[in-house]
Each structure stands twice: as structure tokens, then as C-alpha cells.
Scaffold this active site. Structure first.
Site, PDB file in Angstrom:
ATOM      1  N   ASP A  86     -13.146   6.226  29.120  1.00  0.00           N
ATOM      2  CA  ASP A  86     -12.595   7.238  30.034  1.00  0.00           C
ATOM      3  C   ASP A  86     -13.397   8.534  29.884  1.00  0.00           C
ATOM      4  O   ASP A  86     -14.585   8.506  29.521  1.00  0.00           O
ATOM      5  CB  ASP A  86     -11.093   7.422  29.767  1.00  0.00           C
ATOM      6  CG  ASP A  86     -10.312   7.872  30.997  1.00  0.00           C
ATOM      7  OD1 ASP A  86     -10.297   9.086  31.272  1.00  0.00           O
ATOM      8  OD2 ASP A  86      -9.726   7.028  31.693  1.00  0.00           O
ATOM      9  N   ASP A  87     -12.774   9.652  30.127  1.00  0.00           N
ATOM     10  CA  ASP A  87     -13.418  10.965  30.166  1.00  0.00           C
ATOM     11  C   ASP A  87     -14.137  11.292  28.833  1.00  0.00           C
ATOM     12  O   ASP A  87     -13.793  10.742  27.792  1.00  0.00           O
ATOM     13  CB  ASP A  87     -12.326  12.017  30.424  1.00  0.00           C
ATOM     14  CG  ASP A  87     -12.888  13.278  31.059  1.00  0.00           C
ATOM     15  OD1 ASP A  87     -14.111  13.431  31.106  1.00  0.00           O
ATOM     16  OD2 ASP A  87     -12.068  14.120  31.507  1.00  0.00           O
ATOM     17  N   LYS A 163     -13.886   4.057  37.012  1.00  0.00           N
ATOM     18  CA  LYS A 163     -12.665   4.819  37.327  1.00  0.00           C
ATOM     19  C   LYS A 163     -13.119   6.162  37.865  1.00  0.00           C
ATOM     20  O   LYS A 163     -13.941   6.839  37.244  1.00  0.00           O
ATOM     21  CB  LYS A 163     -11.828   4.985  36.059  1.00  0.00           C
ATOM     22  CG  LYS A 163     -10.644   5.935  36.219  1.00  0.00           C
ATOM     23  CD  LYS A 163      -9.798   5.922  34.951  1.00  0.00           C
ATOM     24  CE  LYS A 163      -8.736   7.016  34.972  1.00  0.00           C
ATOM     25  NZ  LYS A 163      -7.946   7.041  33.737  1.00  0.00           N
ATOM     26  N   ASP A 165     -12.027   9.814  39.213  1.00  0.00           N
ATOM     27  CA  ASP A 165     -10.930  10.780  39.155  1.00  0.00           C
ATOM     28  C   ASP A 165     -11.025  11.827  40.269  1.00  0.00           C
ATOM     29  O   ASP A 165     -11.947  11.809  41.091  1.00  0.00           O
ATOM     30  CB  ASP A 165     -10.935  11.425  37.749  1.00  0.00           C
ATOM     31  CG  ASP A 165      -9.532  11.648  37.205  1.00  0.00           C
ATOM     32  OD1 ASP A 165      -8.604  11.799  38.017  1.00  0.00           O
ATOM     33  OD2 ASP A 165      -9.373  11.695  35.972  1.00  0.00           O
ATOM     34  N   GLU A 198      -6.633   8.886  42.297  1.00  0.00           N
ATOM     35  CA  GLU A 198      -6.337  10.027  43.162  1.00  0.00           C
ATOM     36  C   GLU A 198      -4.906  10.513  42.943  1.00  0.00           C
ATOM     37  O   GLU A 198      -4.443  11.420  43.629  1.00  0.00           O
ATOM     38  CB  GLU A 198      -6.625   9.605  44.612  1.00  0.00           C
ATOM     39  CG  GLU A 198      -6.467  10.633  45.681  1.00  0.00           C
ATOM     40  CD  GLU A 198      -5.083  10.592  46.300  1.00  0.00           C
ATOM     41  OE1 GLU A 198      -4.842  11.400  47.209  1.00  0.00           O
ATOM     42  OE2 GLU A 198      -4.231   9.771  45.893  1.00  0.00           O
ATOM     43  N   TRP A 199      -4.228   9.858  41.981  1.00  0.00           N
ATOM     44  CA  TRP A 199      -2.882  10.251  41.509  1.00  0.00           C
ATOM     45  C   TRP A 199      -1.772  10.079  42.553  1.00  0.00           C
ATOM     46  O   TRP A 199      -0.674  10.601  42.376  1.00  0.00           O
ATOM     47  CB  TRP A 199      -2.863  11.703  41.012  1.00  0.00           C
ATOM     48  CG  TRP A 199      -4.012  12.102  40.174  1.00  0.00           C
ATOM     49  CD1 TRP A 199      -4.592  11.363  39.180  1.00  0.00           C
ATOM     50  CD2 TRP A 199      -4.759  13.330  40.236  1.00  0.00           C
ATOM     51  NE1 TRP A 199      -5.625  12.049  38.612  1.00  0.00           N
ATOM     52  CE2 TRP A 199      -5.753  13.269  39.246  1.00  0.00           C
ATOM     53  CE3 TRP A 199      -4.645  14.477  41.018  1.00  0.00           C
ATOM     54  CZ2 TRP A 199      -6.660  14.299  39.026  1.00  0.00           C
ATOM     55  CZ3 TRP A 199      -5.543  15.507  40.812  1.00  0.00           C
ATOM     56  CH2 TRP A 199      -6.542  15.420  39.827  1.00  0.00           C
ATOM     57  N   GLY A 200      -2.084   9.418  43.660  1.00  0.00           N
ATOM     58  CA  GLY A 200      -1.041   9.209  44.660  1.00  0.00           C
ATOM     59  C   GLY A 200      -0.800  10.409  45.557  1.00  0.00           C
ATOM     60  O   GLY A 200       0.129  10.405  46.371  1.00  0.00           O
ATOM     61  N   ASP A 201      -1.637  11.433  45.445  1.00  0.00           N
ATOM     62  CA  ASP A 201      -1.411  12.677  46.201  1.00  0.00           C
ATOM     63  C   ASP A 201      -1.321  12.462  47.705  1.00  0.00           C
ATOM     64  O   ASP A 201      -0.455  13.007  48.377  1.00  0.00           O
ATOM     65  CB  ASP A 201      -2.547  13.676  45.930  1.00  0.00           C
ATOM     66  CG  ASP A 201      -2.407  14.339  44.572  1.00  0.00           C
ATOM     67  OD1 ASP A 201      -1.475  13.954  43.832  1.00  0.00           O
ATOM     68  OD2 ASP A 201      -3.229  15.218  44.256  1.00  0.00           O
ATOM     69  N   ARG A 216      -4.557   4.647  41.994  1.00  0.00           N
ATOM     70  CA  ARG A 216      -3.420   5.214  41.276  1.00  0.00           C
ATOM     71  C   ARG A 216      -2.404   5.704  42.288  1.00  0.00           C
ATOM     72  O   ARG A 216      -2.745   6.374  43.260  1.00  0.00           O
ATOM     73  CB  ARG A 216      -3.895   6.363  40.393  1.00  0.00           C
ATOM     74  CG  ARG A 216      -4.495   5.916  39.051  1.00  0.00           C
ATOM     75  CD  ARG A 216      -3.417   5.772  37.976  1.00  0.00           C
ATOM     76  NE  ARG A 216      -2.867   7.080  37.711  1.00  0.00           N
ATOM     77  CZ  ARG A 216      -3.430   7.959  36.870  1.00  0.00           C
ATOM     78  NH1 ARG A 216      -4.514   7.626  36.184  1.00  0.00           N
ATOM     79  NH2 ARG A 216      -2.897   9.139  36.693  1.00  0.00           N
ATOM     80  N   ASP A 220      -0.286  11.253  35.805  1.00  0.00           N
ATOM     81  CA  ASP A 220      -0.482  10.583  34.515  1.00  0.00           C
ATOM     82  C   ASP A 220       0.821  10.162  33.827  1.00  0.00           C
ATOM     83  O   ASP A 220       1.769  10.936  33.749  1.00  0.00           O
ATOM     84  CB  ASP A 220      -1.256  11.498  33.562  1.00  0.00           C
ATOM     85  CG  ASP A 220      -2.696  11.700  34.004  1.00  0.00           C
ATOM     86  OD1 ASP A 220      -3.044  11.247  35.121  1.00  0.00           O
ATOM     87  OD2 ASP A 220      -3.471  12.295  33.234  1.00  0.00           O
TER      88      ASP A 220
HETATM   89  C1  GLA Z   1      -6.842  12.488  34.689  1.00  0.00           C
HETATM   90  C2  GLA Z   1      -6.546  11.002  34.871  1.00  0.00           C
HETATM   91  C3  GLA Z   1      -6.271  10.380  33.507  1.00  0.00           C
HETATM   92  C4  GLA Z   1      -7.478  10.586  32.593  1.00  0.00           C
HETATM   93  C5  GLA Z   1      -7.797  12.064  32.487  1.00  0.00           C
HETATM   94  C6  GLA Z   1      -9.100  12.329  31.759  1.00  0.00           C
HETATM   95  O1  GLA Z   1      -5.732  13.199  34.238  1.00  0.00           O
HETATM   96  O2  GLA Z   1      -5.467  10.820  35.731  1.00  0.00           O
HETATM   97  O3  GLA Z   1      -5.993   8.996  33.641  1.00  0.00           O
HETATM   98  O4  GLA Z   1      -8.575   9.887  33.112  1.00  0.00           O
HETATM   99  O5  GLA Z   1      -7.914  12.671  33.768  1.00  0.00           O
HETATM  100  O6  GLA Z   1      -9.376  13.690  31.655  1.00  0.00           O
END
Ligand code: GLA
Length: 400
Positions: A86-87, A163, A165, A198-201, A216, A220
């Protein structure tokens, strides 16, 4: 003015050409309706991701040891194949030619070497970037404006999963950002699973399948019951949009991270499985308890998630805190989760009417957590007592 035979032949030829051209144009615009055609995600992706447990504290040793542990625990054999970084894997700045630089202090051997290692274990390597100028940690650049360069870099490293973001996007519309990466990935010619984060926005379920293999549907998750069930609910709303090649993603698993009880983690895994969610383990698989392994390693529950029909279950009945989730499986079977969200034990009834089994059908019930087929057969309904913050999960097979 008359036409010679030659004129007529030329005219016929031209009109045939124009028709062919119209067909080509039609095919072209048809294919543009879906930018993504990588053939991946025919069942929900399974693997591991570094974020939920390690956040930015990652390095190449951890990734290697995780790949080793996926194999030695048997999780890889059960289907967990993606090892996703991830990040925070890159340096803050690109090099002078604009390429990503893997962070020297934590990934000194580079990502290509890591991909080779992960591939040598029979697994796949995933990576993370962002449809913005910086990722969410702000510790590394995002890919906005560098889509093709980054996609080519990922492909050249042997990356199998991206992934992508949504942070620090400069207010640009998502349609100016996400499709660029879809196209760039397609142009590399390497099949790379594309996970939209995209968090569902903006209701990604409505457009995600054109651009990615999963999207997504929520912000989170954290390692608590409230966070987990609320993500399950938000994700359920979009059940109709999931299908082979494109899945709703209520975020990664927290099983094994310590914030919930064992029963609550069983609920977490059951609901994710029946919802055809990506099963991305979010704990430290190098140091798991037996209980954690029994949950994420439950073959029968995984089989529901990976069923070839690929239909996401729905919450078909809700009476206060008592819920019935159900979805069809191949072979005319039905998967159900009876979920008690309250703090006291209670019976819950699944009515055939609600769960989509024809009336009078007699079924056999397999309990996926007790690993036993119940002696009793059921017709028209099934009532089971369920503990607090707990569930039972069954596969029902018609006998008549
Ligand atoms: C966002 C994503 C998380 C993760 C973090 C990393 O919040 O939704 O799943 O990847 O960034 O910074």
C-alpha cells in the site's frame, strides 16, 4: 449522363467500403463503452495488503516474509495470491526523468526484484498509487499527469495489481483522472488488476465496471464492530452492480488485528465472503493465532466468495438488529448468513420466500463454521438461534 460499367463497379466498391467503415466505427465506440478488458477478477480477488496492520511502516523484508508466510501457512493454496504493497513505498520525489523511485531506505533492492521474489513463490505483486498529485500519506507522489509513465513502470517491474487512491486530486473530476489510468494500464499490454479506491464518494458502483475490476464503496474501515458493520451496510446497497470482472469493495479485512471478538471477526469474514467482496487479509500473517487462521482459512466460506456465479448477496430481511443475508450460488444452492447485531442471543428465521427458494422445497443445510451438514432437513423456513454480535452461515442445497 450515363454510367459506364466501370463507374458502376467503382460506386459499388465505394459503398461497400463505407458500410465496412460504419461497422468499424460502431465496433470502436462499443469498445470504448468499456475501457477495461483485462480478463481479471472473474472471481473476487484474494490476497493481503499492508495498510490495515502496518500503515506506512513497511519494507521489502516484510513483503518477502509475508509472501513466505502466505505459502507456509497454506493461505496461498486457499487462493490468497496477491501480495499488495500500500502507501509509502516510494521516495517523496520522482527522478529527473519523472519516474517513481522506490524508497531507498526501505526498498533498497527495488520493486522489480521484489516482484521476481513474489512470483517465484507462485504469488502476484500489487502496488499502490493515487489519482492525484500526492498519495494520501503525502509521503510519495501520485500518478496524476504521469499515468502512462507509471503504468509502463509498473508493467516493467512485473506488477499484477494496482490500487488507485483518490487523495490530493486538485479538485479535478474523477472522470478526468481514473479513466486515464485505465487506458494507460491497458496500453501496457500486461494484465494488471485495477482496484479503484474512490471511497464511494460518487457512487462508483454505477461506473466502476467500465474502468476497474473493483471499486471501494466506503471510506476506510477500522478494527471495530461499528466500523465493520457500517461498511457492510453501505456496500450492500450496490449489490446489483457486482459481477465477474467488477466487484464492490467494502475495504480490506481487519480479521486478526485484535479490535474485535472472535465472533465479530467471524461475522466480518462471513459478510465479506457472501458479499463477493475482495478478500484482502489485513493482519500480520507471519504472526497469526490459530483462531485467525481458522477464520480466514475457512475453505467452505471462501468457496462461497469464489462461487463462479458471482452474485453478491443482499440483506433480504431485517427485524431490528436481526438480519438475514442471502445470495444464490451455482448449482441452485443458496448461501445465507443469519446475523444478530444485538447484544443478546436470539432466534433468527430464514423464510424461503425471502431468500429466493421456491415454496415447498426441502433443503439440506451445511453449517460452514461448524463444518457439518445438519441431520434435520428444512422446508419453507429455517430457524436457528444466534449469539450476540454473531452469525451462522449455511449453504442450502435443494433435495427435491
Ligand atoms: C486511503 C485509502 C486506504 C489507504 C490509505 C493510505 O485512506 O482509502 O485504504 O490506502 O489511503 O494512505
Amino acid at each position: 449522363m450515363g454510367f459506364s460499367l466501370q463507374d458502376i463497379v467503382v460506386l459499388l466498391f465505394l459503398s461497400a467500403l463505407m458500410k465496412a467503415d460504419a461497422r468499424v466505427t460502431a465496433v470502436d465506440s462499443e469498445s470504448k463503452r468499456t475501457l477495461l478488458a483485462n480478463g481479471l477478477g472473474i472471481t473476487p480477488p484474494m490476497g493481503w495488503n499492508s495498510w490495515n496492520h502496518f500503515s506506512c511502516f513497511i519494507n521489502e523484508t516484510l513483503i518477502r516474509e509475508t509472501a513466505d508466510a502466505l505459502v507456509s501457512t497454506g493461505l496461498a493454496e486457499l487462493g490468497y495470491q496477491y501480495v499488495n504493497i500500500d502507501d509509502c513505498w516510494a521516495e517523496q520525489n520522482r527522478d529527473s526523468e519523472g519516474y517513481f523511485v522506490p524508497k531507498k531506505s526501505t526498498f533498497p533492492s527495488g520493486i522489480k526484484a521484489l516482484a521476481e521474489y513474489v512470483h517465484s513463490k507462485g504469488l502476484k505483486l500489487g502496488i499502490y498509487s493515487d489519482a492525484g498529485y500526492l498519495t494520501c500519506s503525502q509521503k510519495m507522489p501520485g500518478s496524476l499527469g504521469y499515468e502512462q509513465k507509471d503504468a509502463d513502470t509498473f508493467a516493467s517491474w512485473g506488477i499484477d495489481y494496482l490500487k488507485y487512491d483518490n487523495c490530493n486530486n486538485g479538485g479535478l473530476k474523477l472522470m478526468e483522472r481514473y479513466p486515464r489510468m485505465t487506458r494507460a494500464l491497458m496500453r501496457t499490454g500486461r494484465p494488471i488488476f485495477f482496484s479503484l479506491c474512490e471511497w464511494g464518494d460518487m457512487h462508483p458502483a454505477l461506473w466502476g465496471a467500465k474502468l476497474g475490476n473493483s471499486w471501494r464503496t466506503t471510506s476506510d474501515i477500522n478494527d471495530s464492530w461499528e466500523s465493520m458493520v457500517s461498511r457492510a451496510d453501505q456496500n450492500e446497497v450496490y449489490a446489483e452492480y457486482a459481477r465477474p470482472g467488477g466487484w464492490n469493495d467494502p475495504d480490506m479485512l481487519e480479521v486478526g488485528n485484535g479490535g474485535m471478538t472472535n465472533d465479530e471477526y467471524i461475522v466480518h469474514f462471513s459478510i465479506w465472503a457472501i458479499s463477493k467482496a475482495p478478500l484482502l487479509i489485513g493482519c500480520d500473517v507471519r504472526n497469526m493465532t490459530r483462531e485467525t487462521m481458522d477464520i480466514i482459512g475457512n475453505k467452505e466460506v471462501i468457496a462461497v466468495n469464489q462461487d463462479p456465479l458471482g452474485i453478491q448477496a443482499k440483506k433480504v430481511r431485517m427485524e431490528g438488529d436481526l438480519e438475514v443475508w442471502a445470495g444464490p450460488l451455482s448449482g441452485y444452492k443458496t448461501a445465507i448468513v443469519l446475523l444478530n447485531r444485538s447484544l443478546k442471543p436470539s432466534p433468527i428465521t430464514a423464510n424461503w420466500d425471502d431468500i429466493g427458494i421456491p415454496p415447498k422445497t426441502v433443503v439440506e443445510a451445511r453449517d460452514l463454521w461448524k463444518h457439518e451438514t445438519l441431520k434435520k432437513k428444512f422446508m419453507d423456513k429455517m430457524t436457528v438461534s444466534i449469539g450476540p454480535h454473531s452469525c451462522r452461515m449455511f449453504v442450502l442445497t435443494p433435495l427435491s
